[in-house]
Design a protein around this motif. Sequence first.
Motif, PDB file in Angstrom:
ATOM      1  N   LEU A  21       0.839  -1.207   0.000  1.00 30.82           N
ATOM      2  CA  LEU A  21       0.000   0.000   0.000  1.00 30.82           C
ATOM      3  C   LEU A  21       0.869   1.249   0.000  1.00 30.82           C
ATOM      4  CD1 LEU A  21      -2.913   1.197   0.274  1.00 30.82           C
ATOM      5  CD2 LEU A  21      -2.337   1.457   2.675  1.00 30.82           C
ATOM      6  N   ALA A  22       1.947   1.244   0.837  1.00 31.99           N
ATOM      7  CA  ALA A  22       2.814   2.420   0.895  1.00 31.99           C
ATOM      8  C   ALA A  22       3.391   2.727  -0.476  1.00 31.99           C
ATOM      9  CB  ALA A  22       3.943   2.189   1.897  1.00 31.99           C
ATOM     10  N   ALA A  23       3.778   1.667  -1.215  1.00 23.91           N
ATOM     11  CA  ALA A  23       4.326   1.892  -2.553  1.00 23.91           C
ATOM     12  C   ALA A  23       3.282   2.502  -3.473  1.00 23.91           C
ATOM     13  CB  ALA A  23       4.833   0.574  -3.132  1.00 23.91           C
ATOM     14  N   ALA A  24       2.005   2.056  -3.309  1.00 20.48           N
ATOM     15  CA  ALA A  24       0.944   2.607  -4.151  1.00 20.48           C
ATOM     16  C   ALA A  24       0.674   4.064  -3.816  1.00 20.48           C
ATOM     17  CB  ALA A  24      -0.334   1.790  -3.971  1.00 20.48           C
ATOM     18  N   ILE A  25       0.708   4.389  -2.513  1.00 20.63           N
ATOM     19  CA  ILE A  25       0.427   5.751  -2.083  1.00 20.63           C
ATOM     20  C   ILE A  25       1.498   6.711  -2.565  1.00 20.63           C
ATOM     21  CG2 ILE A  25       0.199   7.250  -0.050  1.00 20.63           C
ATOM     22  CD1 ILE A  25      -1.077   4.940   1.410  1.00 20.63           C
ATOM     23  N   VAL A  26       2.731   6.199  -2.771  1.00 19.30           N
ATOM     24  CA  VAL A  26       3.808   7.058  -3.262  1.00 19.30           C
ATOM     25  C   VAL A  26       3.378   7.781  -4.528  1.00 19.30           C
ATOM     26  CG1 VAL A  26       6.075   6.980  -4.369  1.00 19.30           C
ATOM     27  CG2 VAL A  26       5.730   5.832  -2.210  1.00 19.30           C
ATOM     28  N   GLY A  27       2.493   7.143  -5.286  1.00 18.19           N
ATOM     29  CA  GLY A  27       2.018   7.770  -6.512  1.00 18.19           C
ATOM     30  C   GLY A  27       1.324   9.090  -6.269  1.00 18.19           C
ATOM     31  N   SER A  28       0.808   9.302  -5.042  1.00 15.47           N
ATOM     32  CA  SER A  28       0.148  10.572  -4.754  1.00 15.47           C
ATOM     33  C   SER A  28       1.151  11.704  -4.683  1.00 15.47           C
ATOM     34  CB  SER A  28      -0.614  10.475  -3.430  1.00 15.47           C
ATOM     35  OG  SER A  28       0.287  10.313  -2.357  1.00 15.47           O
ATOM     36  N   GLY A  29       2.368  11.414  -4.250  1.00 18.98           N
ATOM     37  CA  GLY A  29       3.456  12.383  -4.287  1.00 18.98           C
ATOM     38  C   GLY A  29       3.539  13.345  -3.140  1.00 18.98           C
ATOM     39  N   VAL A  30       2.440  13.581  -2.434  1.00 17.56           N
ATOM     40  CA  VAL A  30       2.465  14.607  -1.401  1.00 17.56           C
ATOM     41  C   VAL A  30       1.712  14.139  -0.172  1.00 17.56           C
ATOM     42  CG1 VAL A  30       1.836  16.977  -0.806  1.00 17.56           C
ATOM     43  CG2 VAL A  30       2.514  16.430  -3.141  1.00 17.56           C
ATOM     44  N   ASP A  62       4.678   1.985  15.559  1.00 23.03           N
ATOM     45  CA  ASP A  62       4.260   1.029  16.585  1.00 23.03           C
ATOM     46  C   ASP A  62       2.770   0.722  16.466  1.00 23.03           C
ATOM     47  OD1 ASP A  62       6.824   0.975  17.579  1.00 23.03           O
ATOM     48  OD2 ASP A  62       6.446   2.496  19.135  1.00 23.03           O
ATOM     49  N   GLU A  63       1.991   1.705  16.066  1.00 27.45           N
ATOM     50  CA  GLU A  63       0.555   1.492  15.901  1.00 27.45           C
ATOM     51  C   GLU A  63       0.293   0.492  14.780  1.00 27.45           C
ATOM     52  OE1 GLU A  63      -3.625   3.975  15.221  1.00 27.45           O
ATOM     53  OE2 GLU A  63      -1.710   5.041  15.288  1.00 27.45           O
ATOM     54  N   GLN A  64       1.060   0.582  13.699  1.00 27.97           N
ATOM     55  CA  GLN A  64       0.899  -0.365  12.598  1.00 27.97           C
ATOM     56  C   GLN A  64       1.218  -1.782  13.067  1.00 27.97           C
ATOM     57  OE1 GLN A  64       3.606  -2.085  10.831  1.00 27.97           O
ATOM     58  NE2 GLN A  64       2.120  -3.118   9.530  1.00 27.97           N
ATOM     59  N   LYS A  65       2.288  -1.930  13.829  1.00 32.53           N
ATOM     60  CA  LYS A  65       2.682  -3.259  14.311  1.00 32.53           C
ATOM     61  C   LYS A  65       1.616  -3.831  15.237  1.00 32.53           C
ATOM     62  CE  LYS A  65       7.534  -1.961  13.923  1.00 32.53           C
ATOM     63  NZ  LYS A  65       8.768  -1.582  14.647  1.00 32.53           N
ATOM     64  N   SER A  66       1.050  -2.979  16.096  1.00 32.17           N
ATOM     65  CA  SER A  66       0.002  -3.423  17.018  1.00 32.17           C
ATOM     66  C   SER A  66      -1.242  -3.861  16.250  1.00 32.17           C
ATOM     67  CB  SER A  66      -0.348  -2.287  17.982  1.00 32.17           C
ATOM     68  OG  SER A  66      -1.437  -2.640  18.812  1.00 32.17           O
ATOM     69  N   LYS A  67      -1.646  -3.055  15.284  1.00 32.58           N
ATOM     70  CA  LYS A  67      -2.844  -3.388  14.513  1.00 32.58           C
ATOM     71  C   LYS A  67      -2.607  -4.597  13.619  1.00 32.58           C
ATOM     72  CE  LYS A  67      -5.069   1.137  14.524  1.00 32.58           C
ATOM     73  NZ  LYS A  67      -5.618   2.248  13.722  1.00 32.58           N
ATOM     74  N   GLY A 134      -7.334  -3.159   4.631  1.00 37.13           N
ATOM     75  CA  GLY A 134      -7.402  -1.903   3.890  1.00 37.13           C
ATOM     76  C   GLY A 134      -7.816  -0.743   4.779  1.00 37.13           C
ATOM     77  N   GLU A 135      -8.781  -0.981   5.657  1.00 36.30           N
ATOM     78  CA  GLU A 135      -9.220   0.074   6.575  1.00 36.30           C
ATOM     79  C   GLU A 135      -8.087   0.479   7.516  1.00 36.30           C
ATOM     80  OE1 GLU A 135     -12.549  -1.802   8.418  1.00 36.30           O
ATOM     81  OE2 GLU A 135     -13.986  -1.107   6.891  1.00 36.30           O
ATOM     82  N   MET A 136      -7.333  -0.509   7.981  1.00 34.17           N
ATOM     83  CA  MET A 136      -6.224  -0.226   8.872  1.00 34.17           C
ATOM     84  C   MET A 136      -5.190   0.662   8.194  1.00 34.17           C
ATOM     85  SD  MET A 136      -3.313  -2.834  10.335  1.00 34.17           S
ATOM     86  CE  MET A 136      -2.541  -2.951   8.702  1.00 34.17           C
ATOM     87  N   LEU A 137      -4.837   0.321   6.967  1.00 34.69           N
ATOM     88  CA  LEU A 137      -3.805   1.072   6.258  1.00 34.69           C
ATOM     89  C   LEU A 137      -4.279   2.462   5.876  1.00 34.69           C
ATOM     90  CD1 LEU A 137      -2.352  -1.818   4.120  1.00 34.69           C
ATOM     91  CD2 LEU A 137      -1.192  -0.589   5.949  1.00 34.69           C
ATOM     92  N   ARG A 138      -5.536   2.582   5.485  1.00 36.29           N
ATOM     93  CA  ARG A 138      -6.071   3.911   5.164  1.00 36.29           C
ATOM     94  C   ARG A 138      -6.039   4.796   6.408  1.00 36.29           C
ATOM     95  NH1 ARG A 138     -10.328   7.185   5.494  1.00 36.29           N
ATOM     96  NH2 ARG A 138     -10.830   8.503   3.682  1.00 36.29           N
ATOM     97  N   ASP A 139      -6.436   4.238   7.549  1.00 39.06           N
ATOM     98  CA  ASP A 139      -6.430   4.997   8.792  1.00 39.06           C
ATOM     99  C   ASP A 139      -5.009   5.453   9.145  1.00 39.06           C
ATOM    100  OD1 ASP A 139      -7.700   5.897  11.371  1.00 39.06           O
ATOM    101  OD2 ASP A 139      -6.348   4.395  12.195  1.00 39.06           O
ATOM    102  N   LEU A 140      -4.045   4.554   8.968  1.00 37.62           N
ATOM    103  CA  LEU A 140      -2.654   4.909   9.243  1.00 37.62           C
ATOM    104  C   LEU A 140      -2.170   6.015   8.312  1.00 37.62           C
ATOM    105  CD1 LEU A 140      -1.022   1.415   9.873  1.00 37.62           C
ATOM    106  CD2 LEU A 140      -1.343   3.242  11.552  1.00 37.62           C
TER     107      LEU A 140
END
Length: 212
Positions: A21-30, A62-67, A134-140
């Motif tokens: 997901l992080a790689a995909a979001i890179v496309g947003s650029g900002v 740490d929140e990502q690891k916990s979730k 997906g919800e977890m990553l969007r929230d992060l």
Amino acid sequence: MATSNGGWKRVAGIAGCCAALAAAIVGSGVIGARSARAGFAPSNQAPIVAIVDLETVINSLDEQKSKQRELEDNAKAEEARLKSFAEQVEGEKKALDGLTGDARATAERKFRDDLFKLEFERQLATRNLSIRGGEMLRDLYMKVDAAAENLAKKNGYDLVLVSDEKAPIPQDDQAAARRAMLLKRMLYVNPTLDITQELVQTMNNEFAMGKR
């Protein structure tokens, strides 16, 4: 989801989706791209820019690891439940050998119904786990965006960009390599502009405070 190792790999594969997901979001650029001088007229002063390695941020939180642990625990619980159900259905199938007449016809209907239900619940469980991931990553991501904005305002940055200069270029697919090159916006970034670790530390501190 399946009750076999292959099925579990599909579920456990959600654990690696953060990087995807992080790689995909890179496309947003900002991220956090709001001027620290919002409301002021543009000046001749050069904008102050910072960059963030989004994949590193997401994977270091740490929140990502916990979730993620919570998501994996849910996946294991679903796997165990479906395995138990599959064993029940297998037992119903074996029991048919000792039945005849109406008893066998009734047992066969129950077996077919449960077999259909098992496959449906496998697909539903996989879908639900994917949605939760997906919800977890969007929230992060939204929290990263907000934290980047706060850090920009605190430090006087005009713009916080997602860095993509390290994004790999495929070697075995000409079309994919061309797309990757054309999508790149950064060829070189001065490392002094990188606020990745500061952003991670800030968010981890805030998460720790929230947990107490």
